[in-house]
Design an enzyme around this catalytic site. Sequence first.
Site, PDB file in Angstrom:
ATOM      1  N   GLY A  15       0.820  -1.205   0.000  1.00  9.30           N
ATOM      2  CA  GLY A  15       0.000   0.000   0.000  1.00  9.30           C
ATOM      3  C   GLY A  15       0.855   1.257   0.000  1.00  9.30           C
ATOM      4  O   GLY A  15       1.915   1.293   0.617  1.00  9.30           O
ATOM      5  N   ARG A  76       1.427  -5.485  -5.466  1.00  5.65           N
ATOM      6  CA  ARG A  76       1.688  -6.723  -4.732  1.00  5.65           C
ATOM      7  C   ARG A  76       1.942  -7.812  -5.759  1.00  5.65           C
ATOM      8  O   ARG A  76       1.138  -8.027  -6.653  1.00  5.65           O
ATOM      9  CB  ARG A  76       0.506  -7.066  -3.825  1.00  5.65           C
ATOM     10  CG  ARG A  76       0.357  -6.084  -2.660  1.00  5.65           C
ATOM     11  CD  ARG A  76      -0.834  -6.419  -1.780  1.00  5.65           C
ATOM     12  NE  ARG A  76      -0.838  -5.630  -0.556  1.00  5.65           N
ATOM     13  CZ  ARG A  76      -1.354  -4.419  -0.437  1.00  5.65           C
ATOM     14  NH1 ARG A  76      -1.925  -3.857  -1.493  1.00  5.65           N
ATOM     15  NH2 ARG A  76      -1.317  -3.774   0.707  1.00  5.65           N
ATOM     16  N   ASP A 107       5.068  -5.158   6.167  1.00  5.08           N
ATOM     17  CA  ASP A 107       5.593  -6.482   6.499  1.00  5.08           C
ATOM     18  C   ASP A 107       5.647  -7.424   5.293  1.00  5.08           C
ATOM     19  O   ASP A 107       6.542  -8.268   5.206  1.00  5.08           O
ATOM     20  CB  ASP A 107       4.811  -7.120   7.657  1.00  5.08           C
ATOM     21  CG  ASP A 107       3.319  -7.181   7.405  1.00  5.08           C
ATOM     22  OD1 ASP A 107       2.866  -6.789   6.318  1.00  5.08           O
ATOM     23  OD2 ASP A 107       2.590  -7.625   8.315  1.00  5.08           O
ATOM     24  N   THR A 130       3.827   2.646   5.886  1.00 10.27           N
ATOM     25  CA  THR A 130       2.436   2.218   6.032  1.00 10.27           C
ATOM     26  C   THR A 130       1.753   3.149   7.027  1.00 10.27           C
ATOM     27  O   THR A 130       2.329   3.450   8.078  1.00 10.27           O
ATOM     28  CB  THR A 130       2.311   0.764   6.520  1.00 10.27           C
ATOM     29  OG1 THR A 130       0.959   0.496   6.921  1.00 10.27           O
ATOM     30  CG2 THR A 130       3.229   0.470   7.701  1.00 10.27           C
ATOM     31  N   ASP A 132      -0.685   2.545   8.929  1.00  9.35           N
ATOM     32  CA  ASP A 132      -1.215   1.849  10.104  1.00  9.35           C
ATOM     33  C   ASP A 132      -0.275   1.887  11.305  1.00  9.35           C
ATOM     34  O   ASP A 132      -0.692   1.609  12.434  1.00  9.35           O
ATOM     35  CB  ASP A 132      -1.529   0.391   9.770  1.00  9.35           C
ATOM     36  CG  ASP A 132      -2.756   0.244   8.880  1.00  9.35           C
ATOM     37  OD1 ASP A 132      -3.522   1.218   8.773  1.00  9.35           O
ATOM     38  OD2 ASP A 132      -2.935  -0.831   8.283  1.00  9.35           O
ATOM     39  N   ASP A 134       1.953  -0.196  12.177  1.00 10.38           N
ATOM     40  CA  ASP A 134       1.881  -1.518  12.820  1.00 10.38           C
ATOM     41  C   ASP A 134       3.145  -2.345  12.600  1.00 10.38           C
ATOM     42  O   ASP A 134       3.091  -3.575  12.574  1.00 10.38           O
ATOM     43  CB  ASP A 134       0.656  -2.285  12.318  1.00 10.38           C
ATOM     44  CG  ASP A 134       0.644  -2.458  10.807  1.00 10.38           C
ATOM     45  OD1 ASP A 134       1.494  -1.854  10.120  1.00 10.38           O
ATOM     46  OD2 ASP A 134      -0.225  -3.192  10.303  1.00 10.38           O
ATOM     47  N   ARG A 176      -6.689  -2.411  10.485  1.00 12.57           N
ATOM     48  CA  ARG A 176      -7.269  -3.757  10.503  1.00 12.57           C
ATOM     49  C   ARG A 176      -6.800  -4.561  11.710  1.00 12.57           C
ATOM     50  O   ARG A 176      -7.559  -5.302  12.314  1.00 12.57           O
ATOM     51  CB  ARG A 176      -6.908  -4.481   9.198  1.00 12.57           C
ATOM     52  CG  ARG A 176      -7.610  -5.825   9.007  1.00 12.57           C
ATOM     53  CD  ARG A 176      -7.297  -6.441   7.659  1.00 12.57           C
ATOM     54  NE  ARG A 176      -5.886  -6.731   7.502  1.00 12.57           N
ATOM     55  CZ  ARG A 176      -5.068  -6.089   6.681  1.00 12.57           C
ATOM     56  NH1 ARG A 176      -5.531  -5.090   5.940  1.00 12.57           N
ATOM     57  NH2 ARG A 176      -3.792  -6.402   6.592  1.00 12.57           N
TER      58      ARG A 176
END
Length: 328
Positions: A15, A76, A107, A130, A132, A134, A176
């Site tokens: 992303g 991807r 990741d 990213t 997020d 995360d 998510r």
Amino acid sequence: MTEKIKKIGVMTSGGDAPGMNAAIRAVVRACAYHSIECIGIYRGYDGVIEGDYKSMDARSVKGIINKGGTVLKSARSDDFRTKEGRKTAYDSLIKSGVDALVTIGGDGTFTGALIFNEEYNFPVIGIPGTIDNDIFGTTHTLGYDTALNTVVEAIDKIRDTASSHNRLFFVEVMGRDAGHIALNTGVGAGAEEILIPEEDLGLDRLLESLNRSKQSGKTSSIVVVAEGDKIGKNVFELKDYVDEHMSHYDVRVSVLGHIQRGGSPSCFDRVLASRMGVKAVESLLEGKTNFMVGLLNNQMELTPLEQAIKGKSTINLELLRVSDIMTT
């Protein structure tokens, strides 16, 4: 590969996130500073396999530090998941004289880089990109700060409508598997409740909280919901539940979606990307490989890619406590 690095490839994968272009710029200019050639690789690992390369110099990245998305495009790659695909990728890099890779992504990107290094001993350094936030091994990933500012601005505008019409808004934000965006923007925007995957509030407690807000005189409310929250199947199920049990509220849902991933990067993300890009190139030139560049205690630090992939970013417990107090 132990010979001196003369040419570095840079790519973005997965992303997109604000700050990726600033990171590309930093890698290219750090290469130029150290008299190293730099190759931009388009469309992530698909581009590695297909040899979709472009030579980049300091002037070729002018005017991109303020742009969102990624000028190198992102994808991807299913082919890179196969041994045959990775063999083709390796042959393509060797044919083009590329000695090392800087991979910008999350990741999935790092997993591909780690496997590629294990199979071909090809030097790789990862930069976490990213929204997020995360990824283990850094307090901030590229794009996270920009996304926070985008979400807070959106919630501020939604609150104007909520107040004008005495409405309850469920605002769904990305996250998510992690509630970093929801927690920080919820506190920053003064949300009445924050729902995140790390803390199962429960439907009954949510109703209690909303009832307390109502009894304290609030005529409108904002509830920030991470998309991975476990209370309901989705944010629309939450709306239906509140509609059924709190008929005095006019309940609406706003899903912010991909607006959070776009836009011009914040100053913080531009500076972070610049620091990470320089650190990535200089780490490769120092003979380091299989690491991710991260921000820890305001310093650029290296975390083994395997740790970055398998480790779990943790929610800020102190901020969680603050949010509980602020929503009283």
